[in-house]
Design a protein around this motif. Sequence first.
Motif, PDB file in Angstrom:
ATOM      1  N   GLU A 152      37.815  34.017 -41.518  1.00  0.00           N
ATOM      2  CA  GLU A 152      38.429  35.105 -42.290  1.00  0.00           C
ATOM      3  C   GLU A 152      39.892  35.273 -41.886  1.00  0.00           C
ATOM      4  O   GLU A 152      40.633  36.022 -42.516  1.00  0.00           O
ATOM      5  CB  GLU A 152      37.700  36.438 -42.019  1.00  0.00           C
ATOM      6  CG  GLU A 152      36.194  36.385 -42.192  1.00  0.00           C
ATOM      7  CD  GLU A 152      35.774  36.187 -43.637  1.00  0.00           C
ATOM      8  OE1 GLU A 152      36.446  36.736 -44.517  1.00  0.00           O
ATOM      9  OE2 GLU A 152      34.795  35.449 -43.867  1.00  0.00           O
TER      10      GLU A 152
ATOM     11  N   ARG B 222      45.352  30.090 -51.439  1.00  0.00           N
ATOM     12  CA  ARG B 222      45.128  30.967 -52.606  1.00  0.00           C
ATOM     13  C   ARG B 222      43.927  30.489 -53.427  1.00  0.00           C
ATOM     14  O   ARG B 222      43.154  31.286 -53.956  1.00  0.00           O
ATOM     15  CB  ARG B 222      46.383  30.982 -53.484  1.00  0.00           C
ATOM     16  CG  ARG B 222      47.588  31.640 -52.838  1.00  0.00           C
ATOM     17  CD  ARG B 222      47.622  33.135 -53.106  1.00  0.00           C
ATOM     18  NE  ARG B 222      48.692  33.773 -52.364  1.00  0.00           N
ATOM     19  CZ  ARG B 222      49.871  34.081 -52.890  1.00  0.00           C
ATOM     20  NH1 ARG B 222      50.121  33.797 -54.150  1.00  0.00           N
ATOM     21  NH2 ARG B 222      50.791  34.673 -52.161  1.00  0.00           N
TER      22      ARG B 222
ATOM     23  N   GLU C 175      40.842  31.463 -51.634  1.00  0.00           N
ATOM     24  CA  GLU C 175      40.651  32.916 -51.722  1.00  0.00           C
ATOM     25  C   GLU C 175      40.035  33.285 -53.066  1.00  0.00           C
ATOM     26  O   GLU C 175      39.145  34.124 -53.145  1.00  0.00           O
ATOM     27  CB  GLU C 175      41.990  33.642 -51.539  1.00  0.00           C
ATOM     28  CG  GLU C 175      42.457  33.680 -50.090  1.00  0.00           C
ATOM     29  CD  GLU C 175      43.773  34.428 -49.927  1.00  0.00           C
ATOM     30  OE1 GLU C 175      44.576  34.435 -50.874  1.00  0.00           O
ATOM     31  OE2 GLU C 175      43.994  34.992 -48.838  1.00  0.00           O
ATOM     32  N   LYS C 176      40.538  32.630 -54.100  1.00  0.00           N
ATOM     33  CA  LYS C 176      40.061  32.944 -55.447  1.00  0.00           C
ATOM     34  C   LYS C 176      38.593  32.543 -55.604  1.00  0.00           C
ATOM     35  O   LYS C 176      37.777  33.305 -56.109  1.00  0.00           O
ATOM     36  CB  LYS C 176      40.933  32.199 -56.462  1.00  0.00           C
ATOM     37  CG  LYS C 176      40.765  32.653 -57.880  1.00  0.00           C
ATOM     38  CD  LYS C 176      41.807  31.955 -58.756  1.00  0.00           C
ATOM     39  CE  LYS C 176      41.523  32.221 -60.219  1.00  0.00           C
ATOM     40  NZ  LYS C 176      42.380  31.411 -61.083  1.00  0.00           N
ATOM     41  N   VAL C 177      38.276  31.355 -55.151  1.00  0.00           N
ATOM     42  CA  VAL C 177      36.915  30.841 -55.345  1.00  0.00           C
ATOM     43  C   VAL C 177      35.920  31.519 -54.412  1.00  0.00           C
ATOM     44  O   VAL C 177      34.803  31.853 -54.813  1.00  0.00           O
ATOM     45  CB  VAL C 177      36.898  29.312 -55.141  1.00  0.00           C
ATOM     46  CG1 VAL C 177      35.472  28.790 -55.084  1.00  0.00           C
ATOM     47  CG2 VAL C 177      37.646  28.646 -56.284  1.00  0.00           C
ATOM     48  N   LEU C 178      36.318  31.732 -53.188  1.00  0.00           N
ATOM     49  CA  LEU C 178      35.399  32.343 -52.214  1.00  0.00           C
ATOM     50  C   LEU C 178      35.432  33.871 -52.270  1.00  0.00           C
ATOM     51  O   LEU C 178      34.705  34.542 -51.549  1.00  0.00           O
ATOM     52  CB  LEU C 178      35.739  31.862 -50.795  1.00  0.00           C
ATOM     53  CG  LEU C 178      35.631  30.349 -50.579  1.00  0.00           C
ATOM     54  CD1 LEU C 178      36.060  29.968 -49.156  1.00  0.00           C
ATOM     55  CD2 LEU C 178      34.215  29.858 -50.831  1.00  0.00           C
ATOM     56  N   LYS C 179      36.335  34.383 -53.117  1.00  0.00           N
ATOM     57  CA  LYS C 179      36.441  35.836 -53.322  1.00  0.00           C
ATOM     58  C   LYS C 179      36.654  36.574 -52.004  1.00  0.00           C
ATOM     59  O   LYS C 179      35.932  37.529 -51.658  1.00  0.00           O
ATOM     60  CB  LYS C 179      35.201  36.368 -54.051  1.00  0.00           C
ATOM     61  CG  LYS C 179      35.065  35.813 -55.455  1.00  0.00           C
ATOM     62  CD  LYS C 179      33.852  36.370 -56.162  1.00  0.00           C
ATOM     63  CE  LYS C 179      33.804  35.954 -57.615  1.00  0.00           C
ATOM     64  NZ  LYS C 179      33.881  34.508 -57.856  1.00  0.00           N
ATOM     65  N   LYS C 180      37.610  36.105 -51.256  1.00  0.00           N
ATOM     66  CA  LYS C 180      37.978  36.809 -50.032  1.00  0.00           C
ATOM     67  C   LYS C 180      39.474  36.650 -49.805  1.00  0.00           C
ATOM     68  O   LYS C 180      40.118  35.775 -50.392  1.00  0.00           O
ATOM     69  CB  LYS C 180      37.201  36.277 -48.836  1.00  0.00           C
ATOM     70  CG  LYS C 180      37.442  34.821 -48.468  1.00  0.00           C
ATOM     71  CD  LYS C 180      36.567  34.454 -47.275  1.00  0.00           C
ATOM     72  CE  LYS C 180      36.756  33.018 -46.835  1.00  0.00           C
ATOM     73  NZ  LYS C 180      35.854  32.647 -45.724  1.00  0.00           N
ATOM     74  N   THR C 181      40.015  37.538 -48.995  1.00  0.00           N
ATOM     75  CA  THR C 181      41.435  37.460 -48.667  1.00  0.00           C
ATOM     76  C   THR C 181      41.559  37.229 -47.165  1.00  0.00           C
ATOM     77  O   THR C 181      41.064  38.023 -46.371  1.00  0.00           O
ATOM     78  CB  THR C 181      42.155  38.768 -49.049  1.00  0.00           C
ATOM     79  OG1 THR C 181      41.946  38.999 -50.445  1.00  0.00           O
ATOM     80  CG2 THR C 181      43.646  38.667 -48.768  1.00  0.00           C
TER      81      THR C 181
ATOM     82  N   GLU D 159      49.442  35.800 -58.073  1.00  0.00           N
ATOM     83  CA  GLU D 159      48.318  34.904 -58.316  1.00  0.00           C
ATOM     84  C   GLU D 159      48.698  33.468 -58.620  1.00  0.00           C
ATOM     85  O   GLU D 159      48.213  32.554 -58.004  1.00  0.00           O
ATOM     86  CB  GLU D 159      47.458  35.418 -59.478  1.00  0.00           C
ATOM     87  CG  GLU D 159      46.441  36.429 -59.022  1.00  0.00           C
ATOM     88  CD  GLU D 159      45.374  36.617 -60.056  1.00  0.00           C
ATOM     89  OE1 GLU D 159      44.791  35.622 -60.507  1.00  0.00           O
ATOM     90  OE2 GLU D 159      45.142  37.770 -60.412  1.00  0.00           O
TER      91      GLU D 159
END
Lengths: 253, 143
Positions: free
Chosen positions: A141, A165, A168-174, B22
């Motif tokens: 993380e 990025r 982050e988008k695919v795993l839905k985490k930042t 984004e």
Amino acid sequence: MSVRIIAIINQKGGVGKTTTTANLTYALAKVGKKVTVIDFDPQGHLAISLGLFSKQHVGIDAVMLGEASLEEVIIPVRENLQLVPAGTKLQDIELLNDGGVQRGDLLRKALSNSLQDQDFVFIDCPPSSGLLVANVLFATEEILIPMASDFMALQGLSHLMETIRKFEKVLKKTYKTQLVISRYTASRRLSKEVVAKLQHYFPKQILATVIRETALLAECPSFGKTILEYRPSSPSARDFHDLASDFLIGKVM
Amino acid sequence: MAKKNESSLIEYDPLAWMNTEEKPTDVVAILPKQAPDLESLASDALSAKVILQATQSIQNVMQLHEQLVDILRNTSDTIEVDASAITACDTATMQLFVVLKQEMLQLERNLVFDFPSDKFVEAADLLGVSSMLGVDKSAAGFF
């Protein structure tokens, strides 16, 4: 509080990943933190930096392939500091083609519910952007990016951030992302400009202490010592001592 | 493209895209819908992104060709092709990418395939062009 897993990552080579990992983790261990460090680069340079010159250790490769448990491959290397070597098969994992998305999840599974007595687990990533790095991004993380203060490092960082990025988008985490300025040459104007550029794009994300480029830092791996052991009173040792403090208290530029 | 401070030692700013939310690139186009509106494409765009839909075949290769030509005219540096959704890709499409790659190399520009699907990699392998296209097997199939 659960263990924090931090990836020391930058797909560009020569930015100071392994130097940062070895010295920062030792500095943290020295102030009493319990630290495990995973050598996730098939070259095994982190293990060498910490004094393990043989490459014949079974390591994280075997754990990821289900051939050993994490506890079996851990090697205590200093007080409060333990190492998980890379292992000779880690290179092969990078080239795995079978297993679909699951092959990106091997490290996360290997680490799940382990090392709970530790304060930190650091992962020293390889200078690539393939399957091994994908595994790291599944498992962690937090990201710490060592950045050399030159132009090509900026170019490499751009590529890395695109990759991050996407994950982050695919795993839905930042990811909690921080940078450390390594190989800094104060006398070069370009170094200052690169740092200023980074401050613009990563406000409050750059650890306050910069690691200056010195000959001593290049020397100590051949002795299997960190800079805090090799030349404890040197400016470089002080840099890493301060960096560890910054990391713990969150002191940023 | 980021502007240069007259006295700066950094001319090109590789991180400039991070100022846009984004989107890591300047243009995102979806295929094979209607020809995309590229008017908004900045003339100094550094990179453009093409997102391929699941099936790429001779039936829509002309449209892809037109779009790539437009992007090529307006893009100075990199074309990124997101091939992550591909479930079928025929020879015509692969040939188009091979020609594009050769053209980009001549122009000293980059053509990058981002996280290609297993099927895309399989098709590239079958035609013996995966190495030429720089399709990275190890990073394939995640998205």
